[in-house]
Design a protein around this motif. Sequence first.
Motif, PDB file in Angstrom:
ATOM      1  N   ILE A 140       0.721  -1.174  -0.063  1.00 40.38           N
ATOM      2  CA  ILE A 140       0.035   0.035  -0.068  1.00 40.38           C
ATOM      3  C   ILE A 140       0.921   1.238   0.032  1.00 40.38           C
ATOM      4  O   ILE A 140       0.625   2.090  -0.791  1.00 40.38           O
ATOM      5  N   ILE A 141       1.839   1.330   0.744  1.00 41.36           N
ATOM      6  CA  ILE A 141       2.812   2.392   0.979  1.00 41.36           C
ATOM      7  C   ILE A 141       3.389   2.582  -0.386  1.00 41.36           C
ATOM      8  O   ILE A 141       3.612   3.985  -1.134  1.00 41.36           O
ATOM      9  N   SER A 142       4.208   1.424  -0.958  1.00 41.57           N
ATOM     10  CA  SER A 142       4.743   1.863  -2.083  1.00 41.57           C
ATOM     11  C   SER A 142       3.718   2.282  -3.335  1.00 41.57           C
ATOM     12  O   SER A 142       4.105   3.192  -4.286  1.00 41.57           O
ATOM     13  N   LEU A 143       2.358   1.866  -3.277  1.00 39.96           N
ATOM     14  CA  LEU A 143       1.747   2.279  -4.390  1.00 39.96           C
ATOM     15  C   LEU A 143       1.177   3.874  -4.316  1.00 39.96           C
ATOM     16  O   LEU A 143       1.296   4.445  -5.124  1.00 39.96           O
ATOM     17  N   ILE A 144       1.308   4.226  -2.816  1.00 36.57           N
ATOM     18  CA  ILE A 144       0.996   5.693  -2.426  1.00 36.57           C
ATOM     19  C   ILE A 144       2.275   6.626  -2.843  1.00 36.57           C
ATOM     20  O   ILE A 144       2.043   7.613  -3.701  1.00 36.57           O
ATOM     21  N   ILE A 145       3.338   5.958  -2.729  1.00 36.36           N
ATOM     22  CA  ILE A 145       4.701   6.700  -3.142  1.00 36.36           C
ATOM     23  C   ILE A 145       4.458   6.862  -4.813  1.00 36.36           C
ATOM     24  O   ILE A 145       4.959   7.947  -5.418  1.00 36.36           O
ATOM     25  N   LEU A 146       4.100   5.817  -5.422  1.00 41.13           N
ATOM     26  CA  LEU A 146       4.320   5.740  -6.993  1.00 41.13           C
ATOM     27  C   LEU A 146       3.233   6.934  -7.509  1.00 41.13           C
ATOM     28  O   LEU A 146       3.523   7.700  -8.249  1.00 41.13           O
ATOM     29  N   GLY A 147       2.151   7.001  -6.771  1.00 38.98           N
ATOM     30  CA  GLY A 147       0.809   7.946  -7.062  1.00 38.98           C
ATOM     31  C   GLY A 147       1.391   9.170  -7.042  1.00 38.98           C
ATOM     32  O   GLY A 147       1.199  10.155  -7.780  1.00 38.98           O
ATOM     33  N   ILE A 148       1.776   9.385  -5.752  1.00 42.09           N
ATOM     34  CA  ILE A 148       2.741  10.976  -5.502  1.00 42.09           C
ATOM     35  C   ILE A 148       3.439  11.354  -6.490  1.00 42.09           C
ATOM     36  O   ILE A 148       3.522  12.497  -6.946  1.00 42.09           O
ATOM     37  N   ALA A 149       4.497  10.623  -6.931  1.00 42.39           N
ATOM     38  CA  ALA A 149       5.374  10.625  -8.009  1.00 42.39           C
ATOM     39  C   ALA A 149       4.529  11.034  -9.296  1.00 42.39           C
ATOM     40  O   ALA A 149       4.997  12.281  -9.845  1.00 42.39           O
ATOM     41  N   TRP A 150       3.873  10.292  -9.622  1.00 43.05           N
ATOM     42  CA  TRP A 150       3.284  10.560 -10.829  1.00 43.05           C
ATOM     43  C   TRP A 150       2.425  11.553 -10.774  1.00 43.05           C
ATOM     44  O   TRP A 150       2.337  12.545 -11.924  1.00 43.05           O
ATOM     45  N   LEU A 151       1.850  12.066  -9.808  1.00 37.17           N
ATOM     46  CA  LEU A 151       1.131  13.260  -9.585  1.00 37.17           C
ATOM     47  C   LEU A 151       2.031  14.571  -9.743  1.00 37.17           C
ATOM     48  O   LEU A 151       1.721  15.394 -10.533  1.00 37.17           O
ATOM     49  N   ILE A 152       2.894  14.523  -9.014  1.00 39.34           N
ATOM     50  CA  ILE A 152       3.894  15.555  -9.064  1.00 39.34           C
ATOM     51  C   ILE A 152       4.433  15.913 -10.419  1.00 39.34           C
ATOM     52  O   ILE A 152       4.497  16.912 -10.907  1.00 39.34           O
ATOM     53  N   GLY A 153       4.592  14.656 -11.201  1.00 39.00           N
ATOM     54  CA  GLY A 153       5.079  14.783 -12.563  1.00 39.00           C
ATOM     55  C   GLY A 153       4.133  15.505 -13.609  1.00 39.00           C
ATOM     56  O   GLY A 153       4.274  16.414 -14.187  1.00 39.00           O
ATOM     57  N   ILE A 154       2.961  14.958 -13.329  1.00 40.10           N
ATOM     58  CA  ILE A 154       1.938  15.465 -14.069  1.00 40.10           C
ATOM     59  C   ILE A 154       1.676  16.901 -13.956  1.00 40.10           C
ATOM     60  O   ILE A 154       1.518  17.946 -14.913  1.00 40.10           O
ATOM     61  N   ILE A 155       1.325  17.265 -12.428  1.00 38.48           N
ATOM     62  CA  ILE A 155       1.200  18.747 -12.378  1.00 38.48           C
ATOM     63  C   ILE A 155       2.423  19.557 -12.861  1.00 38.48           C
ATOM     64  O   ILE A 155       1.905  20.671 -13.440  1.00 38.48           O
ATOM     65  N   HIS A 156       3.394  19.125 -12.696  1.00 42.12           N
ATOM     66  CA  HIS A 156       4.398  19.964 -13.163  1.00 42.12           C
ATOM     67  C   HIS A 156       4.678  20.111 -14.791  1.00 42.12           C
ATOM     68  O   HIS A 156       4.583  21.575 -15.225  1.00 42.12           O
TER      69      HIS A 156
END
Length: 493
Positions: A140-156
């Motif tokens: 669960i924590i690993s998936l949350i880390i992945l989601g946050i990473a992708w979100l940061i990338g998209i927003i930027h």
Amino acid sequence: MIEISATEIKKQKKLVLTWSITFLTVFPLLIILGLLMRLNQGEKISLGMDNFYVLMTLHGLGMAGILYSIAFAALWYLIGTRYAKLNTGTGYFVFFMVLAGVAGLVIATLIGKFGAGWYLLYPLPFKGTFWPTWATGLSIISLIILGIAWLIGIIHLVYALAKEFGGFSNLLGWQYIRKKEVDRELPPIVLITTVSLVPGVIAFIAGAVFLVMFLLQHFEPTLAFDPLLLKNLIFFFGHTLVNITLYCCIGWVYALLPEFTGRPWKVDKVVVYSWNATFFFILFAYFHHLYMDFVQPLPFQYAGQIASYLSAIPATAITMFGVIAQLYHSKVKWGVIPLSFLLGTAGWAIGGFSAVVDSTIAANKVLHNTLWVPAHFHTYMLGGVVLFILGFLFYLSHSKEEQEKDKMAKFGLWLFVIAVHSFIATFYRGGLRSIPRRYSDYGGIRIEYTHSTGALLAQIASVFIGLLLVGLIIMYVSIIVKLSKRKIPSAGA
Ligand code: HEM
């Protein structure tokens, strides 16, 4: 209009090469997991039921994650070297966060034996598991880390584009619909990036919601949530992620194919209307995953069928027509790059058609949870997305002339494509013969015909997986040799 300096381009190239090397390393390893699963289903090896589901989980999550990541990285590179200033520091931050998330998933699956499948069907990760609770927590924590990473990338990325093109509505091409003259042309890749990534933000938020609920239950096991709500959230997230991976790739087909045909491919009203419609339908098509959930409100089921049909029409039809218009009677020389794009488009069309068949309620009653389901998504992911990615990697490594003359790469590509479709044909045949999906082997099925057909098809599939790996290795040799020789790689250069 923005000027991108040579130093900036060099930095972006290093970043995309880092992603590419990661993809080239991880992708064949995940294929080998697929081969092991098929060998087990074909009764040629004996993994044990628990190991099968561990491998299936890592394979499903890994493939969806690595394909989305490289598709995003390729878009980032093309946008960052042509249309907007992107911060490479943020790019590397996203890369290392994704790496951390992947490392967590590898430990949770291969060591912790987490085996709930890619979509962690609730309450499966918590009830009657054969793995320890720490493996669920780490996943669960690993998936949350992945989601946050992708979100940061998209927003930027989307923020940088909105700043450059004068606002979000311009990124969606709405200036083409207004009566006024358009003062700055919108590159199609920018429109498609927006249509792909903004629904991605909504999907990642849905993903974050269900993962936080999972995390709460992990820490407080007496909690329980509504399984239907969780299934809706998970499929909204999963279906959208896979969909937008495909659309990200289409973005660079619009940008790169014209370099080989010599014909411009521009945004006009029709392109704007169709991609804006797709923006909307992407969000509702996932309901077709819940047809068998009889407690789901009936209107959602009909909405699912209608949105699935409609989402397949505008962007797909316009892009197919665009690809044909690009190629028909053009002076294109059939190097490995345009060939990958054309064959990838064919894979997308075939897989898309069988997805529409499966999303038809009457057909779904028969095909649901049979091998037809992996058949359709492997067709447009392996026979579509992967070919677009390989085309992009050839673009990075080969000059225009090199990719035309590279017979070895073309041979590898044809071998790969023929083997891929033959491997997937065993899934389709299995679906039509009612062979269930997600069975570690078919030995427990009392109907002998189903058991023996399932096992035989899996054995045939294993041979074709071997062949597609040979095709892939041939292409790898060509890409790696060229990359190691070139200082400033790019077929467009
Ligand atoms: C040569 C390449 C590949 C091979 C040999 C392969 C093989 C397999 C096999 C045997 C299964 C289990 C099918 C079943 O019985 O239900 C499977 C499932 C799956 N594969 Fe692949 N696959 C390949 C490529 C891909 C790609 C490119 C993707 C990209 C998204 C992908 C995503 C998945 C997913 C999501 C599942 C379902 C996992 C689950 O149900 O939890 N695979 N694959």
